[in-house]
Scaffold this motif. Sequence first.
Motif, PDB file in Angstrom:
ATOM      1  N   GLY A  40      15.945   8.453  -2.349  1.00 31.98           N
ATOM      2  CA  GLY A  40      17.165   7.948  -1.993  1.00 31.98           C
ATOM      3  C   GLY A  40      17.055   6.668  -2.251  1.00 31.98           C
ATOM      4  O   GLY A  40      17.243   5.541  -2.729  1.00 31.98           O
ATOM      5  N   MET A  41      15.691   5.824  -1.015  1.00 30.42           N
ATOM      6  CA  MET A  41      15.720   4.165  -0.343  1.00 30.42           C
ATOM      7  C   MET A  41      15.161   3.771  -1.495  1.00 30.42           C
ATOM      8  O   MET A  41      15.460   2.466  -2.358  1.00 30.42           O
ATOM      9  CB  MET A  41      15.262   4.213   0.604  1.00 30.42           C
ATOM     10  CG  MET A  41      16.146   4.469   1.654  1.00 30.42           C
ATOM     11  SD  MET A  41      15.918   3.841   3.146  1.00 30.42           S
ATOM     12  CE  MET A  41      14.537   4.486   3.715  1.00 30.42           C
ATOM     13  N   PHE A  42      13.977   4.387  -2.439  1.00 27.75           N
ATOM     14  CA  PHE A  42      13.076   4.029  -3.803  1.00 27.75           C
ATOM     15  C   PHE A  42      13.615   3.867  -4.881  1.00 27.75           C
ATOM     16  O   PHE A  42      13.544   3.241  -5.335  1.00 27.75           O
ATOM     17  CB  PHE A  42      12.299   5.081  -3.808  1.00 27.75           C
ATOM     18  CG  PHE A  42      10.789   4.718  -4.762  1.00 27.75           C
ATOM     19  CD1 PHE A  42       9.614   4.588  -4.506  1.00 27.75           C
ATOM     20  CD2 PHE A  42      11.141   5.060  -5.577  1.00 27.75           C
ATOM     21  CE1 PHE A  42       8.883   3.498  -5.549  1.00 27.75           C
ATOM     22  CE2 PHE A  42      10.261   4.638  -6.600  1.00 27.75           C
ATOM     23  CZ  PHE A  42       9.242   3.868  -6.365  1.00 27.75           C
ATOM     24  N   GLU A  48      10.415  -4.570  -8.703  1.00 31.20           N
ATOM     25  CA  GLU A  48       9.353  -5.915  -7.730  1.00 31.20           C
ATOM     26  C   GLU A  48       9.157  -4.473  -6.204  1.00 31.20           C
ATOM     27  O   GLU A  48       8.030  -4.221  -5.762  1.00 31.20           O
ATOM     28  CB  GLU A  48      10.291  -7.033  -8.257  1.00 31.20           C
ATOM     29  CG  GLU A  48       9.261  -7.738  -8.990  1.00 31.20           C
ATOM     30  CD  GLU A  48      11.084  -7.453  -9.890  1.00 31.20           C
ATOM     31  OE1 GLU A  48      12.342  -6.460  -9.556  1.00 31.20           O
ATOM     32  OE2 GLU A  48      11.485  -7.896 -11.031  1.00 31.20           O
ATOM     33  N   ARG A  49      10.070  -4.067  -5.883  1.00 30.70           N
ATOM     34  CA  ARG A  49       9.993  -3.671  -4.298  1.00 30.70           C
ATOM     35  C   ARG A  49       9.238  -2.632  -4.678  1.00 30.70           C
ATOM     36  O   ARG A  49       8.458  -1.922  -3.923  1.00 30.70           O
ATOM     37  CB  ARG A  49      11.575  -3.458  -4.153  1.00 30.70           C
ATOM     38  CG  ARG A  49      12.125  -5.099  -3.541  1.00 30.70           C
ATOM     39  CD  ARG A  49      13.326  -4.712  -2.659  1.00 30.70           C
ATOM     40  NE  ARG A  49      13.096  -4.388  -1.305  1.00 30.70           N
ATOM     41  CZ  ARG A  49      13.570  -3.960   0.432  1.00 30.70           C
ATOM     42  NH1 ARG A  49      15.294  -4.400  -0.684  1.00 30.70           N
ATOM     43  NH2 ARG A  49      13.530  -3.630   0.612  1.00 30.70           N
ATOM     44  N   PHE A 135       6.556   5.768  -5.010  1.00 34.55           N
ATOM     45  CA  PHE A 135       5.187   4.678  -4.010  1.00 34.55           C
ATOM     46  C   PHE A 135       3.954   5.113  -4.250  1.00 34.55           C
ATOM     47  O   PHE A 135       2.720   5.307  -2.986  1.00 34.55           O
ATOM     48  CB  PHE A 135       5.787   5.611  -2.399  1.00 34.55           C
ATOM     49  CG  PHE A 135       7.012   5.799  -1.452  1.00 34.55           C
ATOM     50  CD1 PHE A 135       7.488   4.623  -1.169  1.00 34.55           C
ATOM     51  CD2 PHE A 135       7.788   6.994  -1.896  1.00 34.55           C
ATOM     52  CE1 PHE A 135       8.029   4.160  -1.074  1.00 34.55           C
ATOM     53  CE2 PHE A 135       9.370   6.585  -1.458  1.00 34.55           C
ATOM     54  CZ  PHE A 135       9.259   6.035  -0.898  1.00 34.55           C
ATOM     55  N   SER A 136       3.605   4.550  -5.845  1.00 33.35           N
ATOM     56  CA  SER A 136       2.584   3.887  -6.287  1.00 33.35           C
ATOM     57  C   SER A 136       1.385   5.298  -6.230  1.00 33.35           C
ATOM     58  O   SER A 136       0.752   5.723  -5.902  1.00 33.35           O
ATOM     59  CB  SER A 136       1.658   2.914  -5.587  1.00 33.35           C
ATOM     60  OG  SER A 136       2.399   2.110  -5.482  1.00 33.35           O
ATOM     61  N   GLY A 137       2.132   7.173  -6.491  1.00 35.87           N
ATOM     62  CA  GLY A 137       1.950   8.344  -6.937  1.00 35.87           C
ATOM     63  C   GLY A 137       1.226   8.239  -5.355  1.00 35.87           C
ATOM     64  O   GLY A 137       0.161   8.983  -5.388  1.00 35.87           O
ATOM     65  N   ALA A 138       1.291   8.087  -3.576  1.00 37.31           N
ATOM     66  CA  ALA A 138       1.083   8.227  -2.777  1.00 37.31           C
ATOM     67  C   ALA A 138       1.034  10.214  -2.086  1.00 37.31           C
ATOM     68  O   ALA A 138      -0.237  10.543  -2.121  1.00 37.31           O
ATOM     69  CB  ALA A 138       2.074   8.142  -1.784  1.00 37.31           C
TER      70      ALA A 138
END
Length: 258
Positions: A40-42, A48-49, A135-138
């Motif tokens: 949700g935060m993402f 940019e963030r 998250f960049s595909g974590a």
Amino acid sequence: MSVLTSEWLKIRSVRSTHLILSLSLATILLGFALAVSAAGMFDQASPERQSAARIADLEEVLALVPQLCMGILGTLAITGEYATGLIRTTLTVVPRRWPVLAAKTAVMGALGLIIGVAAVFGTYFVARWTLGDRFSGAYAGQFVDKLPLLVATSLTVPTFALLGLGLGALLRSTAGAITIMAGLVYVIPMIIGNIPGPWSERLGSLMIGALPREITGDTLTTSWYGALLPPAAAAAVLAAYAALPLLSAAWLIHRRDA
């Protein structure tokens, strides 16, 4: 075999066992809640963030919960008998004594392994399903690439179960054994983190939290633990956490009264 069956019946008939196992598996629900919150935060962040956002491996962070829970259960498996005096009856029925500790070890090791695999893999899959490629595909990589680290992390849970059993047999004190285990997880790593180098990394490499990634060779430069041990040495240290207290307890159980 009769001693093994007896120890299994003891463990499963105690109410605290069911509570501790439930708390251990609740790690999966906690991982799901954290993953939903992070997603949700993402989604609300700016592009940019989002591009700079990172997330820790939830299954690795939350492994602390089943580790401590199973460590406590391992401790109670032996200290509970000392507290109630049942240990005298047990050792009277099995006068050779060591089969009692061996049976408890087998039961707690198997139970810890099952819970460890369920909690770690369950947390990973709910996080992967919830976070997707955020998250960049974590959590978007191949499962097979993650498998060795998941297995190594899962093995820390039965290690704690056997560590708790060994410490409980040595100290005969639930509070004392739990205090030592909590120190291994929380207190000692913080102390080591504040020791000047190179001893900080040397000692940190021996902490249980560092061992799964050292075993798989998948180290993090941002970890507060050290990463100096080769895989074989890290695996030996993990085994020693469980084996040394149990071997010491097996030696002492023949040399002191119940």
